[in-house]
Design an enzyme around this catalytic site. Structure first.
Site, PDB file in Angstrom:
ATOM      1  N   CYS A 127      64.699  36.455  17.277  1.00  0.00           N
ATOM      2  CA  CYS A 127      63.227  35.967  16.006  1.00  0.00           C
ATOM      3  C   CYS A 127      63.684  36.986  14.813  1.00  0.00           C
ATOM      4  O   CYS A 127      63.161  36.369  13.712  1.00  0.00           O
ATOM      5  CB  CYS A 127      62.340  36.280  16.912  1.00  0.00           C
ATOM      6  SG  CYS A 127      60.932  36.083  16.361  1.00  0.00           S
ATOM      7  N   CYS A 132      62.176  33.468  13.354  1.00  0.00           N
ATOM      8  CA  CYS A 132      61.258  33.715  13.428  1.00  0.00           C
ATOM      9  C   CYS A 132      60.231  34.305  11.808  1.00  0.00           C
ATOM     10  O   CYS A 132      59.718  33.490  11.127  1.00  0.00           O
ATOM     11  CB  CYS A 132      60.247  34.068  14.267  1.00  0.00           C
ATOM     12  SG  CYS A 132      60.375  33.485  16.312  1.00  0.00           S
ATOM     13  N   LYS A 135      63.191  33.039   8.345  1.00  0.00           N
ATOM     14  CA  LYS A 135      62.334  31.689   8.565  1.00  0.00           C
ATOM     15  C   LYS A 135      60.766  31.628   8.229  1.00  0.00           C
ATOM     16  O   LYS A 135      60.663  30.793   6.630  1.00  0.00           O
ATOM     17  CB  LYS A 135      62.231  30.793   9.740  1.00  0.00           C
ATOM     18  CG  LYS A 135      61.246  29.796   9.384  1.00  0.00           C
ATOM     19  CD  LYS A 135      61.141  29.014  11.167  1.00  0.00           C
ATOM     20  CE  LYS A 135      59.968  29.885  11.390  1.00  0.00           C
ATOM     21  NZ  LYS A 135      60.295  29.320  13.029  1.00  0.00           N
ATOM     22  N   TYR A 184      62.954  48.963  15.232  1.00  0.00           N
ATOM     23  CA  TYR A 184      63.397  48.710  16.281  1.00  0.00           C
ATOM     24  C   TYR A 184      64.221  49.576  16.999  1.00  0.00           C
ATOM     25  O   TYR A 184      63.871  50.049  18.284  1.00  0.00           O
ATOM     26  CB  TYR A 184      64.398  46.970  16.839  1.00  0.00           C
ATOM     27  CG  TYR A 184      62.791  46.215  17.049  1.00  0.00           C
ATOM     28  CD1 TYR A 184      62.715  45.249  18.241  1.00  0.00           C
ATOM     29  CD2 TYR A 184      61.835  45.375  15.774  1.00  0.00           C
ATOM     30  CE1 TYR A 184      61.879  44.238  18.532  1.00  0.00           C
ATOM     31  CE2 TYR A 184      61.578  44.662  16.025  1.00  0.00           C
ATOM     32  CZ  TYR A 184      61.366  43.786  17.359  1.00  0.00           C
ATOM     33  OH  TYR A 184      60.503  42.925  17.832  1.00  0.00           O
ATOM     34  N   TYR A 262      61.592  21.126  15.582  1.00  0.00           N
ATOM     35  CA  TYR A 262      60.835  21.885  14.517  1.00  0.00           C
ATOM     36  C   TYR A 262      61.244  22.693  13.196  1.00  0.00           C
ATOM     37  O   TYR A 262      61.129  23.044  12.533  1.00  0.00           O
ATOM     38  CB  TYR A 262      59.338  22.629  15.708  1.00  0.00           C
ATOM     39  CG  TYR A 262      60.430  24.380  15.975  1.00  0.00           C
ATOM     40  CD1 TYR A 262      60.581  25.324  15.393  1.00  0.00           C
ATOM     41  CD2 TYR A 262      61.077  23.465  17.829  1.00  0.00           C
ATOM     42  CE1 TYR A 262      61.294  26.474  16.105  1.00  0.00           C
ATOM     43  CE2 TYR A 262      61.937  25.019  17.912  1.00  0.00           C
ATOM     44  CZ  TYR A 262      61.335  26.324  17.683  1.00  0.00           C
ATOM     45  OH  TYR A 262      62.714  27.101  18.272  1.00  0.00           O
ATOM     46  N   GLU A 266      60.736  22.161   9.626  1.00  0.00           N
ATOM     47  CA  GLU A 266      61.025  23.543   9.299  1.00  0.00           C
ATOM     48  C   GLU A 266      61.784  23.979   7.589  1.00  0.00           C
ATOM     49  O   GLU A 266      61.442  24.132   6.476  1.00  0.00           O
ATOM     50  CB  GLU A 266      60.678  25.363   9.824  1.00  0.00           C
ATOM     51  CG  GLU A 266      59.787  25.038  10.799  1.00  0.00           C
ATOM     52  CD  GLU A 266      59.886  25.872  11.954  1.00  0.00           C
ATOM     53  OE1 GLU A 266      58.935  26.645  12.309  1.00  0.00           O
ATOM     54  OE2 GLU A 266      60.844  26.256  12.066  1.00  0.00           O
ATOM     55  N   HIS A 520      31.356  28.279   7.363  1.00  0.00           N
ATOM     56  CA  HIS A 520      31.169  27.552   6.820  1.00  0.00           C
ATOM     57  C   HIS A 520      31.035  27.800   5.069  1.00  0.00           C
ATOM     58  O   HIS A 520      30.759  29.050   4.843  1.00  0.00           O
ATOM     59  CB  HIS A 520      29.794  26.268   6.113  1.00  0.00           C
ATOM     60  CG  HIS A 520      29.658  25.690   6.046  1.00  0.00           C
ATOM     61  ND1 HIS A 520      30.465  24.352   5.464  1.00  0.00           N
ATOM     62  CD2 HIS A 520      29.350  25.911   4.398  1.00  0.00           C
ATOM     63  CE1 HIS A 520      30.275  23.901   4.395  1.00  0.00           C
ATOM     64  NE2 HIS A 520      29.306  24.543   3.624  1.00  0.00           N
ATOM     65  N   GLU A 525      35.555  25.177  10.929  1.00  0.00           N
ATOM     66  CA  GLU A 525      34.620  25.333  12.022  1.00  0.00           C
ATOM     67  C   GLU A 525      33.885  22.944  12.212  1.00  0.00           C
ATOM     68  O   GLU A 525      33.743  22.856  12.955  1.00  0.00           O
ATOM     69  CB  GLU A 525      33.658  25.235  10.638  1.00  0.00           C
ATOM     70  CG  GLU A 525      33.592  23.645   9.037  1.00  0.00           C
ATOM     71  CD  GLU A 525      32.595  24.558   8.389  1.00  0.00           C
ATOM     72  OE1 GLU A 525      31.183  24.542   8.965  1.00  0.00           O
ATOM     73  OE2 GLU A 525      32.455  24.182   6.977  1.00  0.00           O
TER      74      GLU A 525
END
Length: 558
Positions: A127, A132, A135, A184, A262, A266, A520, A525
């Site tokens: 990822c 993810c 990308k 990480y 997907y 993508e 709004h 909405e």
């Protein structure tokens, strides 16, 4: 450090079974009655000193795991409580939480490289490094031409057309990946988790080997994810996958993408947005198998309007390399020549050469590790989470599974991952957000279903003049009035969907949606202002005497 020999049976409520050390000596300090407890799935030794207020005071020490499984009833010592093979999102999450619960933890991972291989991976996993995150960065880059075009309707003009430099995008993307893998590593270090660099292989139920050195452990977690696959057809070595597509030295002028999922869509949007001619080859008659039918139709129409060419019902049979450096994709219906051929036809669990079969871990026919509802394999000491188990292959799901595993194995809190109402997104252009049952699944599950749909032109498009549309759909279990599915396609729909996913999982009713005052003007909405069902599907025959579908006009705003 010394541990006194005196031991007694554990009678603490937090323990399932086990022992306590009467006294632990850390240097000159003594901690009477320090818990050394078992957990839900085995014995481990954890030193957890508490202060006078009952607050756990973590010590800067490592205590080797011990088990009563030794020969002749003697205690067996291990180097670690847990070794995770694979430092992707799930493995890192499990390791960090296990350490927080007092476990002595290590993670093994191969050195970083943008393209994965048997010898390269990287802390952060698919990822973060080749999925993810990169990308989404490329999706952002591909959106700018659309924004430039939209701006003209708002009074903007350009003396020269904006130009894009692919190499700058890839260089900056790679710099960000290097930063993230450092983040990480820092997270692991701060959590007192040892990082062992190299490919991990299971030697036996309690031993992992990395670069020829063996480490013993009470528990092993397999969190190695999956890898992109290419069908076994002539010339398959000429194809690229998503790994290579994220690290190309040059942007192709034309590309053929094989696949209707997907990932294929993508990347089709990324390349098309940056000016590449894109042809997508889909074996099925529609894209995005498993998604709601109306979403499948809507996104295909939106992508076609952007110039992406779809070849439905075509399967690849070969890839031919031509003398001019281009490639010819041969299908069962014709041929197409392009600069690159990309396959996005699926991913497979990365379980080869891990030693799983040798220790008796069961794999399914696709090579995925079979686990129980707690992510435990048929070998008591070995666990598996994430894409390697081929359950729901999403990064947030791997995070959830990793946290649940740590709680179960080390937190005395047996926890099953909860797969109900997991939201997801597809970062096409426009993107898709979805949670819960599709219409087809809801009818099968509940019988009587009310469906609300709305297709409208977003406000931004009224001035840009671009042919953009947004589609939203709410699915309601008619008997309970609970909203059991929401599906959307349009600008910012993943951001909108994240909040509404909480409402769906909480079991909110359509009446509660209707009573919510909308914000709004927003696209969101629309989800609290759809009052009239587009159709009412009645499959229960108690009142109708048979299947019946009632239709009503769809709500729309243009």
């Amino acid at each position: 450090m010394a541990i006194t020999a005196g031991m007694s049976k554990c009678v603490g409520a937090a323990c399932v079974r086990g022992i306590v050390v009467k006294e632990v000596i850390l240097g000159r300090h003594r901690y009477p009655h320090t818990p050394v407890c078992t957990n839900f799935y085995g014995v481990r030794l954890s030193v957890r000193p508490w202060n006078s207020r009952g607050v756990y005071m973590r010590q800067d020490l490592k205590v080797k795991a011990m088990s009563t499984n030794g020969e002749n009833g003697y205690y067996k010592e291990y180097d670690y409580d847990l070794i995770a093979i694979g430092a992707g999102s799930g493995g890192v999450r499990a390791a960090r939480f296990a350490s927080q619960f007092g476990a002595n933890v290590a993670v093994c991972e191969m050195p970083f490289a943008p393209i994965s291989s048997d010898e390269a991976g990287g802390v952060g996993g698919t990822c973060v490094l080749r999925g993810c995150v990169p990308k989404k960065l490329l999706v952002y880059g591909a959106n700018f031409p659309h924004d430039f075009e939209s701006s003209r309707g708002f009074g903007w003009s350009f003396e020269t057309e904006p130009k894009h430099d692919w190499k700058t995008l890839i260089t900056n993307k790679n710099a960000e990946l290097n930063r993230l893998t450092g983040v990480y590593k820092s997270l692991l270090q701060k959590s007192e988790v040892d990082l062992i660099e190299g490919r991990g292989k299971i030697v036996d139920a309690h031993t992992v080997e990395v670069k020829g050195k063996q480490y013993t452990t009470q528990h092993i977690l397999v969190s190695v994810g999956g890898r992109a696959t290419v069908p076994n057809i002539p010339g398959k070595e000429n194809a690229i996958t998503s790994d290579e597509a994220l690290n190309l030295s040059e942007r192709p002028n034309k590309i053929c993408i094989v696949g209707g999922g997907y990932i294929a869509l993508e990347f089709a949007g990324i390349f098309a947005g940056l000016g590449t001619e894109v042809h997508v080859f889909v074996r099925q008659p529609k894209v995005l198998r498993g998604f709601d039918e109306e979403i499948r139709d809507f996104i295909a129409a939106q992508l076609q309007a952007q110039g992406i060419v779809f070849h439905f019902g075509e399967s690849p049979t070969a890839i031919e390399k031509r003398n001019d450096g281009t490639f010819c994709l041969v299908t069962d219906s014709g041929k197409e020549v392009s600069d690159l051929v990309m396959f996005a036809t699926g991913r497979a669990p990365n379980t080869k050469n891990l030693g799983l079969e040798e220790v008796g871990v069961k794999l399914d026919k696709r090579g995925a590790i079979e686990v129980d509802s707690f992510s435990r394999t048929n070998v008591d000491s070995i666990w598996a989470i994430g894409d390697v188990t081929n359950r729901i292959n999403l990064t947030p799901v791997a995070l959830m599974e990793g946290m649940a595993m740590a709680k179960t194995a080390f937190g005395n809190e047996p926890t099953k991952p909860d797969y109900r109402f997991i939201a997801s997104a597809v970062f096409t252009q426009p993107p898709i957000g979805t949670v819960g049952y599709t219409e087809e699944q809801a009818v099968e599950k509940f019988g009587d279903v009310d469906v609300y749909t709305s297709t409208f032109r977003p406000m931004k498009a009224t001035l840009s003049g671009l042919p953009e549309k947004t589609f939203m759909k709410i699915i309601v279990d008619a008997s309970s009035d609970k909203v059991v599915g929401i599906h959307m396609c349009g600008d910012e729909t993943p951001e909108i969907l994240q909040g509404f996913a909480v409402a769906v999982k909480a079991g909110l009713t359509k009446k509660m949606f209707d009573s919510t005052v909308g914000i709004h003007p927003t696209a969101a909405e629309e989800l609290v202002t759809m009052r009239t069902p587009t159709r009412k599907i009645r499959k229960k025959s108690e009142q109708t005497g048979g299947d019946k579908e009632e239709s009503a006009p769809a709500t729309s705003a243009y």
